[in-house]
Motif scaffolding. Structure first.
Motif, PDB file in Angstrom:
ATOM      1  N   GLN A 160       0.823  -1.206   0.000  1.00  0.00           N
ATOM      2  CA  GLN A 160       0.000   0.000   0.000  1.00  0.00           C
ATOM      3  C   GLN A 160       0.859   1.258   0.000  1.00  0.00           C
ATOM      4  O   GLN A 160       0.552   2.226  -0.693  1.00  0.00           O
ATOM      5  N   HIS A 161       1.935   1.241   0.767  1.00  0.00           N
ATOM      6  CA  HIS A 161       2.841   2.399   0.811  1.00  0.00           C
ATOM      7  C   HIS A 161       3.445   2.650  -0.569  1.00  0.00           C
ATOM      8  O   HIS A 161       3.455   3.779  -1.056  1.00  0.00           O
ATOM      9  N   GLU A 162       3.940   1.598  -1.210  1.00  0.00           N
ATOM     10  CA  GLU A 162       4.561   1.735  -2.526  1.00  0.00           C
ATOM     11  C   GLU A 162       3.549   2.211  -3.564  1.00  0.00           C
ATOM     12  O   GLU A 162       3.857   3.083  -4.385  1.00  0.00           O
ATOM     13  N   VAL A 163       2.335   1.654  -3.520  1.00  0.00           N
ATOM     14  CA  VAL A 163       1.299   2.060  -4.466  1.00  0.00           C
ATOM     15  C   VAL A 163       0.945   3.529  -4.261  1.00  0.00           C
ATOM     16  O   VAL A 163       0.830   4.292  -5.222  1.00  0.00           O
ATOM     17  N   THR A 164       0.782   3.953  -3.022  1.00  0.00           N
ATOM     18  CA  THR A 164       0.446   5.347  -2.733  1.00  0.00           C
ATOM     19  C   THR A 164       1.531   6.290  -3.253  1.00  0.00           C
ATOM     20  O   THR A 164       1.230   7.300  -3.892  1.00  0.00           O
ATOM     21  N   GLU A 165       2.781   5.957  -2.991  1.00  0.00           N
ATOM     22  CA  GLU A 165       3.886   6.796  -3.476  1.00  0.00           C
ATOM     23  C   GLU A 165       3.875   6.894  -4.996  1.00  0.00           C
ATOM     24  O   GLU A 165       4.064   7.968  -5.563  1.00  0.00           O
ATOM     25  N   LEU A 166       3.660   5.778  -5.664  1.00  0.00           N
ATOM     26  CA  LEU A 166       3.642   5.762  -7.123  1.00  0.00           C
ATOM     27  C   LEU A 166       2.490   6.595  -7.666  1.00  0.00           C
ATOM     28  O   LEU A 166       2.664   7.402  -8.587  1.00  0.00           O
ATOM     29  N   ILE A 167       1.311   6.436  -7.095  1.00  0.00           N
ATOM     30  CA  ILE A 167       0.142   7.204  -7.542  1.00  0.00           C
ATOM     31  C   ILE A 167       0.405   8.697  -7.366  1.00  0.00           C
ATOM     32  O   ILE A 167       0.140   9.500  -8.263  1.00  0.00           O
ATOM     33  N   LEU A 168       0.931   9.086  -6.205  1.00  0.00           N
ATOM     34  CA  LEU A 168       1.181  10.506  -5.945  1.00  0.00           C
ATOM     35  C   LEU A 168       2.238  11.077  -6.883  1.00  0.00           C
ATOM     36  O   LEU A 168       2.179  12.244  -7.270  1.00  0.00           O
ATOM     37  N   GLU A 169       3.191  10.252  -7.273  1.00  0.00           N
ATOM     38  CA  GLU A 169       4.236  10.704  -8.197  1.00  0.00           C
ATOM     39  C   GLU A 169       3.693  10.849  -9.614  1.00  0.00           C
ATOM     40  O   GLU A 169       3.978  11.821 -10.306  1.00  0.00           O
ATOM     41  N   VAL A 170       2.878   9.897 -10.048  1.00  0.00           N
ATOM     42  CA  VAL A 170       2.414   9.869 -11.427  1.00  0.00           C
ATOM     43  C   VAL A 170       1.180  10.750 -11.653  1.00  0.00           C
ATOM     44  O   VAL A 170       1.076  11.416 -12.680  1.00  0.00           O
ATOM     45  N   SER A 185      -8.371  -1.240  -4.526  1.00  0.00           N
ATOM     46  CA  SER A 185      -8.559  -2.180  -5.639  1.00  0.00           C
ATOM     47  C   SER A 185      -7.264  -2.907  -5.980  1.00  0.00           C
ATOM     48  O   SER A 185      -7.262  -4.122  -6.197  1.00  0.00           O
ATOM     49  N   LEU A 186      -6.158  -2.166  -6.046  1.00  0.00           N
ATOM     50  CA  LEU A 186      -4.875  -2.796  -6.339  1.00  0.00           C
ATOM     51  C   LEU A 186      -4.451  -3.758  -5.232  1.00  0.00           C
ATOM     52  O   LEU A 186      -3.897  -4.831  -5.506  1.00  0.00           O
ATOM     53  N   SER A 187      -4.706  -3.397  -3.984  1.00  0.00           N
ATOM     54  CA  SER A 187      -4.355  -4.272  -2.865  1.00  0.00           C
ATOM     55  C   SER A 187      -5.146  -5.572  -2.919  1.00  0.00           C
ATOM     56  O   SER A 187      -4.594  -6.658  -2.703  1.00  0.00           O
ATOM     57  N   LYS A 188      -6.443  -5.472  -3.218  1.00  0.00           N
ATOM     58  CA  LYS A 188      -7.274  -6.673  -3.334  1.00  0.00           C
ATOM     59  C   LYS A 188      -6.755  -7.561  -4.461  1.00  0.00           C
ATOM     60  O   LYS A 188      -6.630  -8.774  -4.306  1.00  0.00           O
ATOM     61  N   PHE A 189      -6.443  -6.956  -5.590  1.00  0.00           N
ATOM     62  CA  PHE A 189      -5.912  -7.692  -6.730  1.00  0.00           C
ATOM     63  C   PHE A 189      -4.593  -8.377  -6.365  1.00  0.00           C
ATOM     64  O   PHE A 189      -4.383  -9.549  -6.680  1.00  0.00           O
ATOM     65  N   ALA A 190      -3.707  -7.652  -5.685  1.00  0.00           N
ATOM     66  CA  ALA A 190      -2.410  -8.206  -5.285  1.00  0.00           C
ATOM     67  C   ALA A 190      -2.581  -9.376  -4.317  1.00  0.00           C
ATOM     68  O   ALA A 190      -1.880 -10.376  -4.418  1.00  0.00           O
ATOM     69  N   GLU A 191      -3.516  -9.257  -3.377  1.00  0.00           N
ATOM     70  CA  GLU A 191      -3.773 -10.352  -2.441  1.00  0.00           C
ATOM     71  C   GLU A 191      -4.321 -11.579  -3.161  1.00  0.00           C
ATOM     72  O   GLU A 191      -3.888 -12.706  -2.888  1.00  0.00           O
ATOM     73  N   GLN A 233      -9.955   9.233  -4.207  1.00  0.00           N
ATOM     74  CA  GLN A 233      -9.603   8.501  -5.429  1.00  0.00           C
ATOM     75  C   GLN A 233      -8.368   7.638  -5.199  1.00  0.00           C
ATOM     76  O   GLN A 233      -8.321   6.482  -5.634  1.00  0.00           O
ATOM     77  N   ILE A 234      -7.382   8.179  -4.506  1.00  0.00           N
ATOM     78  CA  ILE A 234      -6.167   7.416  -4.216  1.00  0.00           C
ATOM     79  C   ILE A 234      -6.505   6.200  -3.363  1.00  0.00           C
ATOM     80  O   ILE A 234      -6.043   5.091  -3.626  1.00  0.00           O
ATOM     81  N   VAL A 235      -7.331   6.398  -2.342  1.00  0.00           N
ATOM     82  CA  VAL A 235      -7.718   5.292  -1.466  1.00  0.00           C
ATOM     83  C   VAL A 235      -8.469   4.225  -2.267  1.00  0.00           C
ATOM     84  O   VAL A 235      -8.225   3.021  -2.092  1.00  0.00           O
ATOM     85  N   ALA A 236      -9.362   4.629  -3.171  1.00  0.00           N
ATOM     86  CA  ALA A 236     -10.123   3.668  -3.976  1.00  0.00           C
ATOM     87  C   ALA A 236      -9.206   2.863  -4.894  1.00  0.00           C
ATOM     88  O   ALA A 236      -9.329   1.632  -4.983  1.00  0.00           O
ATOM     89  N   VAL A 237      -8.273   3.523  -5.556  1.00  0.00           N
ATOM     90  CA  VAL A 237      -7.329   2.825  -6.438  1.00  0.00           C
ATOM     91  C   VAL A 237      -6.456   1.891  -5.616  1.00  0.00           C
ATOM     92  O   VAL A 237      -6.244   0.725  -5.978  1.00  0.00           O
ATOM     93  N   ARG A 238      -5.954   2.389  -4.496  1.00  0.00           N
ATOM     94  CA  ARG A 238      -5.081   1.578  -3.642  1.00  0.00           C
ATOM     95  C   ARG A 238      -5.821   0.341  -3.131  1.00  0.00           C
ATOM     96  O   ARG A 238      -5.271  -0.765  -3.105  1.00  0.00           O
TER      97      ARG A 238
END
Length: 140
Positions: free
Chosen positions: A102-112, A127-133, A120-125
């Motif tokens: 989650q930390h890495e995804v948040t950093e990447l989203i904020l950078e890009v 979804s990605l976390s669920k997919f990763a799990e 929106q960031i929380v929603a994307v994070r």
């Protein structure tokens, strides 16, 4: 007054997020709502008291106060690896903890895409976390 843990704060950019102890969506923090002393000491893993208000883009924190000397176990045990980016780590791992991911995804989203809202960031994070799990990319 709610309590939680700062899961991200970038003093240069002037914003971050608090993970509330009672669950729910992370709460957005903006530097303009912080007293100077709080702003200068706010870091990932710091426990805080805070109040919230509903903004146009989700919950926002105000009246944020650092709880001195109190770091929750789940942060204290993972701080050494989760506060460094994957590229800075000296160990190689195939599976991240959910918090590291989650930390890495948040950093990447904020950078890009820095113009995304906190919600929106929380929603994307999420979804990605669920997919990763589901794919075994992170430890539950």
């Amino acid at each position: 007054m709610a309590t939680g843990v700062v899961v991200r704060f970038d003093g240069d950019r002037g914003y971050g997020f608090i993970e509330p102890d009672d669950g729910g969506e992370d709460v957005f923090i903006h530097a303009s709502a912080l007293e100077e002393e709080v702003k200068s000491h706010l870091r990932i893993g710091k426990r805080v008291h805070f109040k919230t208000l509903e903004g146009e883009r989700g919950r926002k924190a105000f009246d944020v106060q650092i709880i001195n000397g109190d770091i929750p176990e789940k942060i204290a045990t993972s701080t050494p690896s989760s506060t460094r980016s994957i590229s800075e780590r000296d160990d190689t791992c195939d599976v991240l903890t959910a918090q590291e991911f989650q930390h890495e995804v948040t950093e990447l989203i904020l950078e890009v895409v820095p113009e995304l809202t906190g919600a929106q960031i929380v929603a994307v994070r999420r979804s990605l976390s669920k997919f990763a799990e589901e794919h075994g990319w992170v430890d539950g």
